[in-house]
Design a protein around this motif. Structure first.
Motif, PDB file in Angstrom:
ATOM      1  N   CYS A 134       0.801  -1.222   0.000  1.00 51.61           N
ATOM      2  CA  CYS A 134       0.000   0.000   0.000  1.00 51.61           C
ATOM      3  C   CYS A 134       0.830   1.267   0.000  1.00 51.61           C
ATOM      4  N   GLY A 135       2.123   1.169   0.344  1.00 49.76           N
ATOM      5  CA  GLY A 135       2.961   2.355   0.353  1.00 49.76           C
ATOM      6  C   GLY A 135       2.443   3.412   1.303  1.00 49.76           C
ATOM      7  N   ALA A 136       2.394   4.649   0.827  1.00 49.57           N
ATOM      8  CA  ALA A 136       1.978   5.770   1.661  1.00 49.57           C
ATOM      9  C   ALA A 136       0.470   5.891   1.816  1.00 49.57           C
ATOM     10  N   GLY A 137      -0.284   4.935   1.256  1.00 49.61           N
ATOM     11  CA  GLY A 137      -1.731   4.926   1.427  1.00 49.61           C
ATOM     12  C   GLY A 137      -2.472   5.904   0.545  1.00 49.61           C
ATOM     13  N   ASN A 138      -1.752   6.623  -0.309  1.00 48.29           N
ATOM     14  CA  ASN A 138      -2.403   7.648  -1.126  1.00 48.29           C
ATOM     15  C   ASN A 138      -3.344   7.060  -2.170  1.00 48.29           C
ATOM     16  N   VAL A 139      -3.053   5.840  -2.660  1.00 45.38           N
ATOM     17  CA  VAL A 139      -3.994   5.222  -3.595  1.00 45.38           C
ATOM     18  C   VAL A 139      -4.980   4.310  -2.867  1.00 45.38           C
ATOM     19  N   THR A 140      -4.613   3.821  -1.703  1.00 46.05           N
ATOM     20  CA  THR A 140      -5.490   2.922  -0.948  1.00 46.05           C
ATOM     21  C   THR A 140      -6.849   3.561  -0.704  1.00 46.05           C
ATOM     22  N   VAL A 141      -6.847   4.844  -0.363  1.00 45.04           N
ATOM     23  CA  VAL A 141      -8.117   5.510  -0.036  1.00 45.04           C
ATOM     24  C   VAL A 141      -9.049   5.581  -1.234  1.00 45.04           C
ATOM     25  N   HIS A 142      -8.513   5.431  -2.453  1.00 47.32           N
ATOM     26  CA  HIS A 142      -9.382   5.457  -3.636  1.00 47.32           C
ATOM     27  C   HIS A 142     -10.275   4.217  -3.714  1.00 47.32           C
ATOM     28  N   LEU A 143      -9.948   3.181  -2.970  1.00 44.74           N
ATOM     29  CA  LEU A 143     -10.818   2.003  -2.948  1.00 44.74           C
ATOM     30  C   LEU A 143     -12.193   2.349  -2.397  1.00 44.74           C
ATOM     31  N   PHE A 144     -12.256   3.347  -1.526  1.00 47.88           N
ATOM     32  CA  PHE A 144     -13.541   3.739  -0.949  1.00 47.88           C
ATOM     33  C   PHE A 144     -14.412   4.518  -1.928  1.00 47.88           C
ATOM     34  N   ASP A 145     -13.822   5.026  -3.006  1.00 45.40           N
ATOM     35  CA  ASP A 145     -14.638   5.679  -4.034  1.00 45.40           C
ATOM     36  C   ASP A 145     -15.568   4.659  -4.687  1.00 45.40           C
ATOM     37  N   ARG A 146     -15.092   3.446  -4.818  1.00 44.44           N
ATOM     38  CA  ARG A 146     -15.874   2.371  -5.459  1.00 44.44           C
ATOM     39  C   ARG A 146     -16.668   1.569  -4.431  1.00 44.44           C
ATOM     40  N   TRP A 147     -16.066   1.340  -3.272  1.00 47.68           N
ATOM     41  CA  TRP A 147     -16.698   0.524  -2.236  1.00 47.68           C
ATOM     42  C   TRP A 147     -16.679   1.300  -0.917  1.00 47.68           C
ATOM     43  N   PRO A 148     -17.575   2.257  -0.733  1.00 52.77           N
ATOM     44  CA  PRO A 148     -17.512   3.178   0.409  1.00 52.77           C
ATOM     45  C   PRO A 148     -17.664   2.512   1.766  1.00 52.77           C
ATOM     46  N   ASP A 149     -18.286   1.328   1.824  1.00 50.33           N
ATOM     47  CA  ASP A 149     -18.467   0.660   3.113  1.00 50.33           C
ATOM     48  C   ASP A 149     -17.459  -0.457   3.338  1.00 50.33           C
ATOM     49  N   ALA A 150     -16.413  -0.529   2.512  1.00 45.27           N
ATOM     50  CA  ALA A 150     -15.467  -1.638   2.576  1.00 45.27           C
ATOM     51  C   ALA A 150     -14.619  -1.603   3.839  1.00 45.27           C
ATOM     52  N   HIS A 151     -14.121  -2.777   4.217  1.00 42.00           N
ATOM     53  CA  HIS A 151     -13.065  -2.892   5.221  1.00 42.00           C
ATOM     54  C   HIS A 151     -11.784  -3.164   4.454  1.00 42.00           C
ATOM     55  N   VAL A 152     -10.883  -2.194   4.447  1.00 47.30           N
ATOM     56  CA  VAL A 152      -9.650  -2.261   3.669  1.00 47.30           C
ATOM     57  C   VAL A 152      -8.460  -2.354   4.606  1.00 47.30           C
ATOM     58  N   THR A 153      -7.575  -3.307   4.324  1.00 49.02           N
ATOM     59  CA  THR A 153      -6.320  -3.425   5.064  1.00 49.02           C
ATOM     60  C   THR A 153      -5.171  -3.172   4.104  1.00 49.02           C
ATOM     61  N   GLY A 154      -4.355  -2.159   4.415  1.00 49.20           N
ATOM     62  CA  GLY A 154      -3.157  -1.890   3.642  1.00 49.20           C
ATOM     63  C   GLY A 154      -1.970  -2.619   4.241  1.00 49.20           C
ATOM     64  N   LEU A 155      -1.198  -3.283   3.398  1.00 54.98           N
ATOM     65  CA  LEU A 155      -0.065  -4.100   3.831  1.00 54.98           C
ATOM     66  C   LEU A 155       1.209  -3.593   3.157  1.00 54.98           C
ATOM     67  N   ASP A 156       2.269  -3.404   3.937  1.00 51.99           N
ATOM     68  CA  ASP A 156       3.536  -2.956   3.365  1.00 51.99           C
ATOM     69  C   ASP A 156       4.663  -3.372   4.299  1.00 51.99           C
ATOM     70  N   ASN A 157       5.874  -3.510   3.744  1.00 50.83           N
ATOM     71  CA  ASN A 157       7.013  -3.903   4.580  1.00 50.83           C
ATOM     72  C   ASN A 157       7.890  -2.717   4.961  1.00 50.83           C
ATOM     73  N   SER A 158       7.438  -1.504   4.643  1.00 51.72           N
ATOM     74  CA  SER A 158       8.192  -0.306   4.979  1.00 51.72           C
ATOM     75  C   SER A 158       7.514   0.429   6.129  1.00 51.72           C
ATOM     76  N   ALA A 159       8.200   0.506   7.260  1.00 49.85           N
ATOM     77  CA  ALA A 159       7.648   1.230   8.404  1.00 49.85           C
ATOM     78  C   ALA A 159       7.471   2.702   8.078  1.00 49.85           C
ATOM     79  N   GLU A 160       8.394   3.258   7.246  1.00 44.18           N
ATOM     80  CA  GLU A 160       8.279   4.660   6.865  1.00 44.18           C
ATOM     81  C   GLU A 160       7.014   4.913   6.056  1.00 44.18           C
ATOM     82  N   MET A 161       6.737   4.028   5.119  1.00 44.33           N
ATOM     83  CA  MET A 161       5.536   4.192   4.306  1.00 44.33           C
ATOM     84  C   MET A 161       4.273   4.022   5.154  1.00 44.33           C
TER      85      MET A 161
END
Length: 272
Positions: free
Chosen positions: A48-75
């Protein structure tokens, strides 16, 4: 030398518009998810990186439960600043390595944006990821397909030159970190999926001084910057040499610097 690159969310997000467009183009081809009425879609954003594109999932599925996964603590630290828009959705982030991630719950959609090129042998994980999808669920991803472009070949040539080869990791342009669309189609069709695979070359207009260098600082150049982070003089010398090569390969025009960028897209749906 670091075994894996460190990431700079601020640098990555400097070109957020160009980096977001392929994700939106990918989502446009994702079919309806199999969740029953009243049951929120369960979605994993792998890398998911910095999460900037992850939030776009809610444009299509506004009630979704989304989990972002990444191996970078900074991101992930940057990603946690995002919250889902109003609509009943839920957003959380977890530390996970895509090379080892095995879903521990069923998902309606597993999506990945510009990650799998960093995961050697990623097709070996496809069976476990597809098996975690609910019937009628989707696995969708896009990866860069520009590893033979000058931005990468020049980086590889410079990194393996006598001056630098003992200090830097082997560039990925000396290997093929992604497959062609047809090969991905074959892998996922063999797992029983209905597959839509294609490629697109975006002609991105970049502006500012050394704009292609600024772009690759957020992605392809991260292993070099990580390897030289304790030697600022060497880092700056390398960047100056690489910048000169990029200016010749991508000369600026009257409206900016055109930077062609090929991307590969795959949408695989399981049987309902």
């Amino acid at each position: 030398m670091h075994s894996s690159p460190t990431w700079d969310p601020g640098q990555y997000l400097r070109h957020a518009g160009h980096r977001t467009r392929p994700f939106l183009d990918l989502l446009a081809r994702v079919p309806d998810l199999p969740t029953a009425p009243g049951s929120p879609p369960r979605i994993a954003d792998l890398g998911c990186g910095a999460g900037n594109v992850t939030v776009h999932l809610f444009d299509r599925w506004p009630d979704a439960h989304v989990t972002g996964l990444d191996n970078s603590a900074e991101m992930l630290e940057a990603a946690r600043a995002h919250t889902p828009p109003e609509g009943g959705g839920r957003l959380d982030f977890r530390l996970a390595d895509a090379a080892r991630w095995i879903p521990d719950e069923p998902f309606d959609l597993i999506v990945s944006n510009a990650l799998l090129q960093w995961v050697p042998g990623h097709t070996e994980s496809f069976p476990a990821w597809v098996a975690a999808l609910r019937p009628g669920g989707t696995f969708a991803f896009q990866v860069p397909g520009n590893f033979t472009a000058p931005s990468h070949t020049l980086l590889a040539e410079l990194s393996t030159s006598p001056r630098w080869r003992d200090r830097l990791p082997t560039p990925r342009a000396h290997s093929t970190p992604v497959l062609d669309p047809a090969a991905y189609l074959e892998h996922l069709a063999a797992l029983g999926c209905e597959v839509d695979a294609w490629e697109t070359t975006y002609i991105q207009m970049l502006t500012g001084p050394d704009p292609v260098l600024d772009w690759v600082k957020g992605t392809a150049l991260r292993p070099v910057l990580t390897a030289l982070e304790d030697d600022p003089t060497a880092r700056d010398t390398f960047l100056a040499e690489y910048a000169a090569l990029l200016r010749e390969a991508y000369p600026p025009g009257p409206h900016g610097t055109a930077f062609p960028f090929r991307r590969i897209f795959v949408v695989a749906r399981t049987a309902a």
